[in-house]
Design an enzyme around this catalytic site. Structure first.
Site, PDB file in Angstrom:
ATOM      1  N   SER A  15       0.827  -1.212   0.000  1.00  0.00           N
ATOM      2  CA  SER A  15       0.000   0.000   0.000  1.00  0.00           C
ATOM      3  C   SER A  15       0.863   1.265   0.000  1.00  0.00           C
ATOM      4  O   SER A  15       0.475   2.282  -0.583  1.00  0.00           O
ATOM      5  CB  SER A  15      -0.990   0.003   1.174  1.00  0.00           C
ATOM      6  OG  SER A  15      -0.335   0.218   2.393  1.00  0.00           O
ATOM      7  N   ARG A  67      21.926 -14.366   2.708  1.00  0.00           N
ATOM      8  CA  ARG A  67      21.618 -12.934   2.564  1.00  0.00           C
ATOM      9  C   ARG A  67      22.525 -12.261   1.526  1.00  0.00           C
ATOM     10  O   ARG A  67      22.048 -11.534   0.659  1.00  0.00           O
ATOM     11  CB  ARG A  67      21.756 -12.221   3.920  1.00  0.00           C
ATOM     12  CG  ARG A  67      21.207 -10.791   3.906  1.00  0.00           C
ATOM     13  CD  ARG A  67      21.326 -10.100   5.251  1.00  0.00           C
ATOM     14  NE  ARG A  67      20.807 -10.908   6.331  1.00  0.00           N
ATOM     15  CZ  ARG A  67      19.514 -11.073   6.610  1.00  0.00           C
ATOM     16  NH1 ARG A  67      18.608 -10.459   5.893  1.00  0.00           N
ATOM     17  NH2 ARG A  67      19.132 -11.847   7.606  1.00  0.00           N
ATOM     18  N   LEU A  95      18.961  -5.656   5.299  1.00  0.00           N
ATOM     19  CA  LEU A  95      19.918  -5.513   4.199  1.00  0.00           C
ATOM     20  C   LEU A  95      21.323  -5.812   4.712  1.00  0.00           C
ATOM     21  O   LEU A  95      21.685  -5.426   5.821  1.00  0.00           O
ATOM     22  CB  LEU A  95      19.889  -4.085   3.642  1.00  0.00           C
ATOM     23  CG  LEU A  95      18.549  -3.548   3.129  1.00  0.00           C
ATOM     24  CD1 LEU A  95      18.768  -2.208   2.436  1.00  0.00           C
ATOM     25  CD2 LEU A  95      17.868  -4.533   2.190  1.00  0.00           C
ATOM     26  N   HIS A 111       9.030   3.328   8.777  1.00  0.00           N
ATOM     27  CA  HIS A 111       8.825   2.517   9.978  1.00  0.00           C
ATOM     28  C   HIS A 111       7.568   3.026  10.688  1.00  0.00           C
ATOM     29  O   HIS A 111       7.415   4.239  10.880  1.00  0.00           O
ATOM     30  CB  HIS A 111      10.049   2.623  10.893  1.00  0.00           C
ATOM     31  CG  HIS A 111       9.910   1.790  12.122  1.00  0.00           C
ATOM     32  ND1 HIS A 111       9.976   0.419  12.082  1.00  0.00           N
ATOM     33  CD2 HIS A 111       9.668   2.114  13.412  1.00  0.00           C
ATOM     34  CE1 HIS A 111       9.781  -0.059  13.301  1.00  0.00           C
ATOM     35  NE2 HIS A 111       9.591   0.953  14.125  1.00  0.00           N
ATOM     36  N   ASP A 143      20.900   2.919   7.298  1.00  0.00           N
ATOM     37  CA  ASP A 143      22.336   2.667   7.484  1.00  0.00           C
ATOM     38  C   ASP A 143      22.510   1.209   7.895  1.00  0.00           C
ATOM     39  O   ASP A 143      21.568   0.417   7.792  1.00  0.00           O
ATOM     40  CB  ASP A 143      22.957   3.674   8.465  1.00  0.00           C
ATOM     41  CG  ASP A 143      22.401   3.551   9.870  1.00  0.00           C
ATOM     42  OD1 ASP A 143      21.690   2.562  10.147  1.00  0.00           O
ATOM     43  OD2 ASP A 143      22.680   4.441  10.696  1.00  0.00           O
ATOM     44  N   GLU A 144      23.694   0.867   8.424  1.00  0.00           N
ATOM     45  CA  GLU A 144      23.908  -0.570   8.680  1.00  0.00           C
ATOM     46  C   GLU A 144      23.199  -1.044   9.953  1.00  0.00           C
ATOM     47  O   GLU A 144      23.179  -2.232  10.237  1.00  0.00           O
ATOM     48  CB  GLU A 144      25.367  -1.012   8.702  1.00  0.00           C
ATOM     49  CG  GLU A 144      26.593  -0.158   8.829  1.00  0.00           C
ATOM     50  CD  GLU A 144      26.531   1.316   8.625  1.00  0.00           C
ATOM     51  OE1 GLU A 144      26.784   2.001   9.632  1.00  0.00           O
ATOM     52  OE2 GLU A 144      26.242   1.793   7.504  1.00  0.00           O
TER      53      GLU A 144
HETATM   54  C1  GRF Z   1       3.979  -0.597   6.796  1.00  0.00           C
HETATM   55  O1  GRF Z   1       3.316  -0.511   8.021  1.00  0.00           O
HETATM   56  C2  GRF Z   1       5.387  -0.099   6.924  1.00  0.00           C
HETATM   57  O2  GRF Z   1       5.530   0.928   7.845  1.00  0.00           O
HETATM   58  C3  GRF Z   1       6.124  -1.308   7.405  1.00  0.00           C
HETATM   59  O3  GRF Z   1       5.539  -2.380   6.714  1.00  0.00           O
HETATM   60  C4  GRF Z   1       4.199  -2.046   6.367  1.00  0.00           C
HETATM   61  C5  GRF Z   1       4.073  -2.237   4.890  1.00  0.00           C
HETATM   62  O4  GRF Z   1       2.748  -2.050   4.430  1.00  0.00           O
HETATM   63  N1  GRF Z   1       7.540  -1.157   7.178  1.00  0.00           N
HETATM   64  P1  GRF Z   1       2.445  -1.959   2.871  1.00  0.00           P
HETATM   65  O5  GRF Z   1       2.947  -3.263   2.255  1.00  0.00           O
HETATM   66  O6  GRF Z   1       3.119  -0.767   2.313  1.00  0.00           O
HETATM   67  O7  GRF Z   1       0.953  -1.876   2.780  1.00  0.00           O
END
Ligand code: GRF
Length: 206
Positions: A15, A67, A95, A111, A143-144
């Site tokens: 989304s 990875r 990553l 986030h 970042d890392e």
């Molecule tokens: C979102 O809540 C984002 O903050 C987190 O993962 C979710 C992804 O949702 N990192 P979508 O796939 O973009 O709907």
């Protein structure tokens, strides 16, 4: 000026990716175009949405892969598509340092919490269960370290007494959809710079 080419990485419904695509389509986000959408999960809903929009898509399944090896393939695909800026949009995979080094200060993540509070999985539920009164979302450079890079933009969401973790996550998601395009807009505008950990307008930087 040539548009900045975005490479979107996702693992799920996508989304946030769709909100970015819509911002570009409507001209709310200018100076950027989506070059490729890459998923690490075979049935990620975001890939189908991207195909419907006629965007180039790639699935590189990460499950059971080392990875470093998987990341090397993702990096190669991003480079093949001339990607300037990598957009993590619900990409549920850490990553490798090599990946971060391949795109220095060119990887963004969203986030669903107000960092540095509640990093890691399910930030919305963490904030809800902690009893935070203000929750929200953060767009930051990668970042890392996990959920740690320079913050580009945050949006706050009040936690209501009537909320549960699900209703809170829904309201945070509405803000995520606004925040990500706005943050990309700041980065591609070239009008912002980093001072220490602060991401600020160049004309205001001290
Ligand atoms: C979102 O809540 C984002 O903050 C987190 O993962 C979710 C992804 O949702 N990192 P979508 O796939 O973009 O709907």
């Amino acid at each position: 000026m040539k548009p900045v080419r975005l490479g979107v990485l996702l693992s799920g419904r996508g989304s946030n990716f769709l909100a970015i695509a819509e911002s570009i389509r409507t001209g709310k986000l200018t100076g950027a175009e989506i070059a490729v959408v890459i998923a690490n999960v075979a049935d990620a809903g975001g890939i189908e949405s991207a195909q419907k929009l006629g965007l180039p898509t790639i699935v590189l399944v990460s499950k059971g892969r080392k990875r470093a090896e998987h990341d090397a393939e993702v990096i190669a695909a991003l480079k093949q598509h001339d990607v300037d800026l990598v957009i993590l949009a619900g990409y549920m995979r850490l990553l490798s340092p090599e990946f971060v080094a391949a795109f220095p200060n060119k990887i963004l993540n969203i986030h669903p919490a107000l960092l540095p509070a509640f990093p890691g999985l399910d930030g919305q539920t963490q904030a809800f269960e902690y009893g935070a009164k203000i929750a929200g979302c953060t767009v930051h450079f990668v970042d890392e370290h996990l959920d740690h890079g320079t913050i580009i933009l945050q949006r706050a969401v009040p936690v209501l007494d009537t909320d549960d973790a699900h209703t809170l996550a829904e309201r945070i998601l509405v803000e995520e959809h606004l925040a990500y395009s706005e943050a990309i807009g700041r980065v591609v505008s070239g009008e912002y710079t980093t001072v220490g950990r602060r991401y600020v307008r160049r004309d205001a930087a001290k």
